[in-house]
Design an enzyme around this catalytic site. Sequence first.
Site, PDB file in Angstrom:
ATOM      1  CB  CYS A   1       2.648  -3.975  -7.599  1.00  0.00           C
ATOM      2  SG  CYS A   1       2.935  -3.816  -5.841  1.00  0.00           S
TER       3      CYS A   1
ATOM      4  CG  HIS B   1      -1.448  -4.671  -7.871  1.00  0.00           C
ATOM      5  ND1 HIS B   1      -1.111  -5.921  -7.400  1.00  0.00           N
ATOM      6  CD2 HIS B   1      -0.953  -3.786  -6.968  1.00  0.00           C
ATOM      7  CE1 HIS B   1      -0.443  -5.788  -6.271  1.00  0.00           C
ATOM      8  NE2 HIS B   1      -0.331  -4.503  -5.975  1.00  0.00           N
TER       9      HIS B   1
ATOM     10  CG  ASN C   1      -0.326  -5.566  -2.400  1.00  0.00           C
ATOM     11  OD1 ASN C   1       0.147  -6.266  -3.291  1.00  0.00           O
ATOM     12  ND2 ASN C   1      -0.082  -4.267  -2.295  1.00  0.00           N
TER      13      ASN C   1
HETATM   14  N1  ACO Z   1      -5.676   0.371  11.724  1.00  0.00           N
HETATM   15  C1  ACO Z   1      -6.199   1.498  12.239  1.00  0.00           C
HETATM   16  N2  ACO Z   1      -5.800   2.734  11.867  1.00  0.00           N
HETATM   17  C2  ACO Z   1      -4.841   2.809  10.922  1.00  0.00           C
HETATM   18  C3  ACO Z   1      -4.261   1.685  10.333  1.00  0.00           C
HETATM   19  C4  ACO Z   1      -4.709   0.411  10.775  1.00  0.00           C
HETATM   20  N3  ACO Z   1      -4.225  -0.736  10.274  1.00  0.00           N
HETATM   21  N4  ACO Z   1      -3.349   2.074   9.414  1.00  0.00           N
HETATM   22  C5  ACO Z   1      -3.354   3.417   9.422  1.00  0.00           C
HETATM   23  N5  ACO Z   1      -4.249   3.864  10.347  1.00  0.00           N
HETATM   24  C6  ACO Z   1      -4.572   5.238  10.717  1.00  0.00           C
HETATM   25  C7  ACO Z   1      -3.474   6.205  10.392  1.00  0.00           C
HETATM   26  O1  ACO Z   1      -2.486   6.170  11.415  1.00  0.00           O
HETATM   27  C8  ACO Z   1      -4.214   7.508  10.359  1.00  0.00           C
HETATM   28  O2  ACO Z   1      -4.401   7.942  11.676  1.00  0.00           O
HETATM   29  P1  ACO Z   1      -4.281   9.506  12.043  1.00  0.00           P
HETATM   30  O3  ACO Z   1      -5.371  10.161  11.233  1.00  0.00           O
HETATM   31  O4  ACO Z   1      -4.496   9.505  13.502  1.00  0.00           O
HETATM   32  O5  ACO Z   1      -2.910   9.911  11.605  1.00  0.00           O
HETATM   33  C9  ACO Z   1      -5.590   7.129   9.813  1.00  0.00           C
HETATM   34  O6  ACO Z   1      -5.669   5.684   9.936  1.00  0.00           O
HETATM   35  C10 ACO Z   1      -5.797   7.491   8.363  1.00  0.00           C
HETATM   36  O7  ACO Z   1      -4.634   7.103   7.661  1.00  0.00           O
HETATM   37  P2  ACO Z   1      -4.550   7.194   6.086  1.00  0.00           P
HETATM   38  O8  ACO Z   1      -3.214   6.685   5.655  1.00  0.00           O
HETATM   39  O9  ACO Z   1      -4.988   8.534   5.629  1.00  0.00           O
HETATM   40  O10 ACO Z   1      -5.685   6.130   5.719  1.00  0.00           O
HETATM   41  P3  ACO Z   1      -6.155   5.700   4.302  1.00  0.00           P
HETATM   42  O11 ACO Z   1      -7.614   5.796   4.216  1.00  0.00           O
HETATM   43  O12 ACO Z   1      -5.331   6.346   3.216  1.00  0.00           O
HETATM   44  O13 ACO Z   1      -5.814   4.149   4.304  1.00  0.00           O
HETATM   45  C11 ACO Z   1      -4.116   2.716   3.472  1.00  0.00           C
HETATM   46  C12 ACO Z   1      -4.498   3.715   4.529  1.00  0.00           C
HETATM   47  C13 ACO Z   1      -5.021   1.511   3.588  1.00  0.00           C
HETATM   48  C14 ACO Z   1      -2.658   2.283   3.688  1.00  0.00           C
HETATM   49  C15 ACO Z   1      -4.294   3.379   2.101  1.00  0.00           C
HETATM   50  O14 ACO Z   1      -3.622   4.600   2.059  1.00  0.00           O
HETATM   51  C16 ACO Z   1      -3.776   2.525   0.992  1.00  0.00           C
HETATM   52  O15 ACO Z   1      -4.256   1.440   0.746  1.00  0.00           O
HETATM   53  N6  ACO Z   1      -2.802   3.023   0.230  1.00  0.00           N
HETATM   54  C17 ACO Z   1      -2.232   2.300  -0.864  1.00  0.00           C
HETATM   55  C18 ACO Z   1      -1.335   1.312  -0.279  1.00  0.00           C
HETATM   56  C19 ACO Z   1      -0.922   0.330  -1.269  1.00  0.00           C
HETATM   57  O16 ACO Z   1      -1.742  -0.186  -1.965  1.00  0.00           O
HETATM   58  N7  ACO Z   1       0.358   0.087  -1.298  1.00  0.00           N
HETATM   59  C20 ACO Z   1       0.913  -0.833  -2.081  1.00  0.00           C
HETATM   60  C21 ACO Z   1       0.784  -0.483  -3.556  1.00  0.00           C
HETATM   61  S1  ACO Z   1       2.166  -0.886  -4.370  1.00  0.00           S
HETATM   62  C22 ACO Z   1       2.390  -2.437  -3.929  1.00  0.00           C
HETATM   63  O17 ACO Z   1       1.487  -3.219  -4.043  1.00  0.00           O
HETATM   64  C23 ACO Z   1       3.709  -2.811  -3.309  1.00  0.00           C
END
Ligand code: ACO
Length: 326
Positions: free
Chosen positions: A113, A253, A283
């Site tokens: 990124c 970003h 993103n």
């Molecule tokens: N809809 C509903 N529930 C979901 C979804 C969805 N789309 N995605 C995940 N969940 C669920 C998970 O399965 C989990 O369920 P469980 O508790 O039964 O296991 C629950 O939501 C919580 O999951 P977490 O991963 O803890 O949720 P979090 O609040 O961390 O949000 C997210 C997830 C949005 C992916 C977050 O972790 C995030 O944004 N991380 C950074 C990701 C990112 O930015 N990546 C790219 C950066 S580098 C680049 O740009 C390539």
Amino acid sequence: MHKVSIKGTGSYVPERVLDNAYFAKLVDTTDEWIISRTGIKERRVVEPNQALTDMALPAAERALEMAGVTAGDIDLIVFGTVTPDMLTPSASCILQKRLGANGVAAFDVGAGCPGFIYALSVAQKFVADGSRKCVLVIGGEVISKWTDYQDRGTCVLFGDGAGAVVLGPSDGEGEILSTHLRADGRLWDLLYVAGGGSRQPPTHESLDAGLHYLRMAGHEVFKHAVRYMTEIALEALEHNRMTIDDLDWFIPHQANIRIMEAVADRLGIPAEKVIVIVDKYGNFSSGTIPTAFDEAVRDGRIKRGDLVLMDAFGAGFTWGSVLLRF
Ligand code: ACO
């Protein structure tokens, strides 16, 4: 050494819109979950027959037009991307042909990124040492083609798009003041695409196993992004003996609004100084910062003379910041 400034900006996002209702039909998710956890309402994706340089070309043309130069003036092309049109040649060489900027050096920079931040940092040095006068720098990705649309944890996050800038010797107050780059390869396996490279070339089995899709430990990525983006923003300011109060604009970003807000909050940057496009485009990795920059320049928010801090984190892990006066 010459002072280096940004002469023009441009961007392009594809026309096709995927809203949150589209994903609610595809996987077990809701509009409410996606907005509250990511801030994303819509994202743009290319058509099946489109590739990265189909977006980079109009982005580059718009940047050249704003800079008041033509493709024939370009003397270097540096493209930050990890999703080129094909494995080889580079996206920058294909773009060079399409622009008609024949014969000038052209290469890609793969840094996840922060690809645009890395590319800008490299390109800036060619202008600073006097060897180049008109450098095209692009950041862009087609993430939609590496996204597993069965995986609710990743598919709602990503989109496609590209942004560009033209660099040249400064003839006024505009100046890239500093660039800071970092990486920690020990953490590569928290965000990666396993298939398609020399470790795991594409086979029927690797495709069936979905190894060509982006995989991520979302929570770990989130934590590291907040910590390292905060640190490298402060490093940029300290290096230039400036404070948060000096900043006019912060362009993080655009991965997730909660990451962006957490970083801005830790730094003490008020929300009205943060440029946000993640709600409408999702993103698209190295394309988000130059696109956010271009949109804010074109709608009149960012003006000549403004102090702008860019800050990114991504796969590698890599992270970096750019402090510039526009
Ligand atoms: N809809 C509903 N529930 C979901 C979804 C969805 N789309 N995605 C995940 N969940 C669920 C998970 O399965 C989990 O369920 P469980 O508790 O039964 O296991 C629950 O939501 C919580 O999951 P977490 O991963 O803890 O949720 P979090 O609040 O961390 O949000 C997210 C997830 C949005 C992916 C977050 O972790 C995030 O944004 N991380 C950074 C990701 C990112 O930015 N990546 C790219 C950066 S580098 C680049 O740009 C390539």
